[in-house]
Scaffold this motif. Structure first.
Motif, PDB file in Angstrom:
ATOM      1  N   PRO A 266       0.805  -1.225   0.000  1.00 62.90           N
ATOM      2  CA  PRO A 266       0.000   0.000   0.000  1.00 62.90           C
ATOM      3  C   PRO A 266       0.841   1.279   0.000  1.00 62.90           C
ATOM      4  CG  PRO A 266      -0.700  -1.473   1.743  1.00 62.90           C
ATOM      5  CD  PRO A 266       0.493  -2.074   1.118  1.00 62.90           C
ATOM      6  N   VAL A 267       1.979   1.228   0.681  1.00 59.30           N
ATOM      7  CA  VAL A 267       2.856   2.402   0.693  1.00 59.30           C
ATOM      8  C   VAL A 267       3.352   2.684  -0.718  1.00 59.30           C
ATOM      9  CG1 VAL A 267       5.060   3.295   1.541  1.00 59.30           C
ATOM     10  CG2 VAL A 267       3.527   2.067   3.099  1.00 59.30           C
ATOM     11  N   VAL A 268       3.771   1.661  -1.417  1.00 54.90           N
ATOM     12  CA  VAL A 268       4.255   1.830  -2.790  1.00 54.90           C
ATOM     13  C   VAL A 268       3.122   2.309  -3.694  1.00 54.90           C
ATOM     14  CG1 VAL A 268       5.187   0.583  -4.791  1.00 54.90           C
ATOM     15  CG2 VAL A 268       6.122   0.162  -2.502  1.00 54.90           C
TER      16      VAL A 268
ATOM     17  N   GLY B  69      -7.988   4.944  -0.811  1.00 55.99           N
ATOM     18  CA  GLY B  69      -9.032   3.911  -0.843  1.00 55.99           C
ATOM     19  C   GLY B  69      -8.593   2.684  -1.624  1.00 55.99           C
ATOM     20  N   GLY B  70      -7.963   2.914  -2.771  1.00 52.98           N
ATOM     21  CA  GLY B  70      -7.459   1.805  -3.574  1.00 52.98           C
ATOM     22  C   GLY B  70      -6.373   1.029  -2.850  1.00 52.98           C
ATOM     23  N   ALA B  71      -5.507   1.757  -2.167  1.00 55.44           N
ATOM     24  CA  ALA B  71      -4.443   1.095  -1.399  1.00 55.44           C
ATOM     25  C   ALA B  71      -5.034   0.298  -0.236  1.00 55.44           C
ATOM     26  CB  ALA B  71      -3.452   2.130  -0.888  1.00 55.44           C
ATOM     27  N   ALA B  72      -6.100   0.840   0.380  1.00 59.03           N
ATOM     28  CA  ALA B  72      -6.742   0.128   1.484  1.00 59.03           C
ATOM     29  C   ALA B  72      -7.396  -1.167   1.000  1.00 59.03           C
ATOM     30  CB  ALA B  72      -7.776   1.028   2.156  1.00 59.03           C
TER      31      ALA B  72
ATOM     32  N   VAL C  98       2.583   6.019  -3.028  1.00 58.04           N
ATOM     33  CA  VAL C  98       3.699   6.804  -3.553  1.00 58.04           C
ATOM     34  C   VAL C  98       3.572   6.953  -5.071  1.00 58.04           C
ATOM     35  CG1 VAL C  98       6.201   6.743  -3.953  1.00 58.04           C
ATOM     36  CG2 VAL C  98       5.289   6.292  -1.674  1.00 58.04           C
ATOM     37  N   TYR C  99       3.110   5.928  -5.753  1.00 54.72           N
ATOM     38  CA  TYR C  99       2.995   5.984  -7.206  1.00 54.72           C
ATOM     39  C   TYR C  99       1.641   6.507  -7.686  1.00 54.72           C
ATOM     40  CZ  TYR C  99       7.512   3.927  -8.006  1.00 54.72           C
ATOM     41  OH  TYR C  99       8.864   3.718  -8.060  1.00 54.72           O
ATOM     42  N   GLY C 100       0.835   7.075  -6.793  1.00 50.68           N
ATOM     43  CA  GLY C 100      -0.347   7.799  -7.227  1.00 50.68           C
ATOM     44  C   GLY C 100      -1.684   7.126  -7.044  1.00 50.68           C
ATOM     45  N   THR C 101      -1.735   5.962  -6.481  1.00 49.10           N
ATOM     46  CA  THR C 101      -3.013   5.315  -6.231  1.00 49.10           C
ATOM     47  C   THR C 101      -3.686   5.997  -5.045  1.00 49.10           C
ATOM     48  OG1 THR C 101      -2.093   3.219  -6.988  1.00 49.10           O
ATOM     49  CG2 THR C 101      -4.133   3.095  -5.762  1.00 49.10           C
ATOM     50  N   SER C 102      -4.992   6.044  -5.054  1.00 52.45           N
ATOM     51  CA  SER C 102      -5.711   6.685  -3.954  1.00 52.45           C
ATOM     52  C   SER C 102      -5.572   5.870  -2.671  1.00 52.45           C
ATOM     53  CB  SER C 102      -7.192   6.820  -4.311  1.00 52.45           C
ATOM     54  OG  SER C 102      -7.783   5.539  -4.381  1.00 52.45           O
TER      55      SER C 102
END
Length: 106
Positions: A27-29, A38-41, A32-36
């Motif tokens: 999720p950190v990556v 919510g998407g990372a969660a 950092v690369y622009g994902t929201s």
């Protein structure tokens, strides 16, 4: 103080630890690369679910392997013993020509 570990003492635990680390790193990556967030969660929840399922399967597999080993070690296979009336193999009849009696060529 912890006891010294041997390499490969708990391979399933090592896999689960690396998977947990990945659940935190991915999720950190992604952020950092622009994902929201919510998407990372959602990605984190998906990875956590897969990790939990894999952990359960690995533990079940290890438990089954541990329970099978003592059975094989404790119960020696008895040697093959042939009794008086046992057959030595397929087609090895001594003194018997079969059920049809004498053949025309005898």
């Amino acid at each position: 103080m912890q006891s010294p570990r041997h390499p490969h003492e708990d391979p399933a635990g090592d896999v689960v630890r690396w998977a947990a680390f990945s659940c935190l790193l991915v999720p950190v990556v992604l952020v950092v690369y622009g994902t929201s967030f919510g998407g990372a969660a959602v990605a984190t929840l998906g990875l956590a679910a897969v990790t939990a399922a894999c952990r359960a399967l690995l533990r079940h597999s290890e438990k089954a392997a541990r329970s099978a080993v003592p059975v094989l070690a404790e119960e020696p296979v008895p040697p093959a013993q042939r009794g008086r009336h046992s057959r030595a193999g397929a087609g090895s009849r001594r003194g018997c020509h079969g059920s049809g009696g004498m053949s025309p060529h005898d």
